[in-house]
Design an enzyme around this catalytic site. Structure first.
Site, short mmCIF file in Angstrom:
data_model
loop_
_atom_site.label_atom_id
_atom_site.label_comp_id
_atom_site.label_asym_id
_atom_site.label_seq_id
_atom_site.Cartn_x
_atom_site.Cartn_y
_atom_site.Cartn_z
N SER A 262 0.86 -1.18 0.00
CA SER A 262 0.00 0.00 0.00
C SER A 262 0.90 1.24 0.00
CB SER A 262 -0.89 0.02 1.24
OG SER A 262 -0.13 0.41 2.35
N LYS A 263 0.25 2.39 0.01
CA LYS A 263 1.02 3.65 -0.06
C LYS A 263 1.99 3.78 1.10
CE LYS A 263 -2.13 6.31 -2.87
NZ LYS A 263 -3.55 6.06 -2.67
#
Ligand code: GLU
Length: 497
Positions: A262-263
């Protein structure tokens, strides 16, 4: 040519986010499979979830695929343009008895009218995993057993109805996954999922099956987050009178801490890797090895080799780890090892991006461009290196790096000596490595200084940087006039370091 027996695969992104690493890897596997098996790859935009869709993202997804060099053979198809077909298939299931009308209010029955729950991170396969069977027990919808009289009354009152699939009460649903092997789920564990919402829009489960059938998809290659949707889809295929395609679920991509990518772990959108100066082919090589292995320890696999070697048998069940240093390693390898003619178009794009292409020697003289890139590339890690520290090869418009000035322009004799060097170089009858070398060394000994002093100062004068390719080779590439005039141009700055 009769293509009826050839594989047909698809990449089916939902425009709810950018093209991210997980989606790109799914697209790549589909494409490699299609190319390896001489099949057809379709692109289908799954844009029926009006609440989560952002149509403006479609162009970005297409641009990401194009940057990656993934070419689809058919499409893009848009599910939003095919709504009538989903509605009529839902009606067909209603008529056949496989589905029933459900009048529950969205809130009155768990999952009544909802789209499949998105998985925790949107970073991966957009639509995500419908964890329904595990999280909600199979609460029977009361509408399933509703009497004809009650049903007729609701219809008269105009209560909005969704169409819900009636899962067989007994037995189990099985399928064979090309990666995960035999799978079996007890039907009692599967809830009666919605096919068509009361607003007339299909759920993911319905549209994906109707489309895969209509588009004659033979192999569904997609993220393992869809494994738990598959039994529902298998039941749906059978209720529609069709055999399911072959499923191949590819393992998830995790960050180095083994949580879902994820980010938090850094950039996840493909476009940010394009912007950072990764080479598409290096990125493809890296992505291909996220969950697939050629069966030996080869790592540097050009795309033509990936196309020859890719097989579903080589896809692993184990989650893949996104290892950024490894990606950078691939990039460096490609910058260094690609045949020069394969690298030049990428460097040309980078020069265009930085407005250094039009009117440049690189554009005008392909032979010179190739020699310049060959000289620079051993020191590069990203495409940007061609427009940052080595931009002096492509334009006169560069700065003198302050640290380089401070370090190499200290000696106050330098302006005088470099003025003489410019004259000596300008007067050379031949312009080559040895002639430049001799001219500089001759001047150094006449002035009683070390050649290194002049070499370092001259490098900063003609390229602006302390670290650049070897000086005399750089001079040959830049040419006699440019070298002499750049040294002269630097003299005022040299006097005031
Ligand atoms: N649109 C779905 C997604 O983005 C893909 C569905 C599928 O491949 O079956 O996750």
């Amino acid at each position: 040519m009769d293509r009826t027996n050839q594989p047909r695969v698809r990449f089916a992104p939902s425009p709810t986010g950018y093209l991210h690493v997980g989606g790109a890897r799914t697209a790549l596997f589909n494409w490699l499979y299609a190319r390896r098996e001489r099949g057809t790859m379709l692109l289908r935009i799954e844009d029926t979830d009006v609440e989560r869709n952002r149509p403006e993202l479609v162009d970005g997804i297409l641009a990401g695929l194009k940057w990656l060099g993934i070419e689809w053979d058919e499409g893009p198809y848009f599910q939003s343009q095919r709504l009538d077909m989903y509605r009529s298939e839902a009606k067909r299931l209603l008529v056949s008895g496989a589905a029933y009308a459900c009048y529950c209010k969205a809130s009155s029955y768990a999952g009544a009218d909802a789209a499949p729950a998105a998985d925790s991170e949107e970073e991966q396969e957009g639509e995500g995993d419908d964890e329904g069977p595990k999280t909600r027990k199979n609460v029977a919808c009361p509408c399933r057993e509703m009497s004809e009289a009650d049903r007729a009354a609701r219809e008269r009152e105009g209560v909005p109805a969704a169409i819900r699939f009636g899962i067989p009460r007994i037995g189990a649903t099985t399928f064979e996954d090309a990666v995960f092997g035999s799978r079996e789920v007890q039907n009692a564990e599967i809830e009666d999922f919605v096919l068509l919402r009361s607003n007339g829009l299909p759920t993911y489960q319905l549209s994906v099956v109707v489309d895969d059938l209509d588009m004659r998809i033979t192999h569904v290659i997609r993220g393992a987050d869809h494994l738990s949707n598959t039994p529902k889809q298998v039941l749906l295929y059978r209720a529609l009178g069709a055999e399911p395609p072959i499923f191949a679920h590819v393992p998830l991509i995790l960050g180095p801490d083994r949580t879902r990518l994820s980010k938090r772990h850094g950039a996840t959108s493909v476009s940010s890797y394009a912007d950072e100066g990764f080479l598409p082919e290096a990125f493809r090589n890296f992505l291909a090895l996220l969950g697939w292995s050629p069966g030996d320890d080869s790592e540097f696999l050009r795309t033509s080799e990936l196309m020859e070697r890719f097989s579903l048998a080589g896809v692993s069940r184990t989650n893949a780890i996104f290892d950024r240093p490894k990606l950078e390693w691939f990039n460096t390898q490609y910058l260094q090892k690609l045949p020069i003619e394969d690298l030049l178009p990428c460097v040309a794009d980078e020069l265009r991006r930085a407005n250094l292409w039009n009117g440049s020697q690189a554009a005008a003289d392909p032979g010179w461009f190739a020699r310049a890139v060959d000289l620079i590339r051993p020191r590069t890690r990203f495409l940007q290196d061609f427009t940052t520290w080595s931009r002096g090869f492509f334009t006169d418009d560069f700065d003198f790096e302050p640290e380089a000035r401070a370090k190499f322009w200290k000696d106050e004799r330098l302006p005088g000596m470099l003025g003489k060097l410019a004259d000596a170089l300008a007067a050379l009858p031949e312009w080559n490595h040895d002639a430049c070398d001799a001219a500089l060394r001759q001047l150094a000994s006449a002035e009683g200084v070390k050649a290194g002093l002049l070499i370092n100062a001259t490098r900063v004068a003609i390229l602006g940087r302390a670290v650049a390719p070897p000086l005399f080779e750089s001079m040959v590439i830049l040419g006699q006039d440019r070298v002499a005039s750049r040294i002269r141009r630097a003299l005022p700055a040299l006097s005031a370091p």
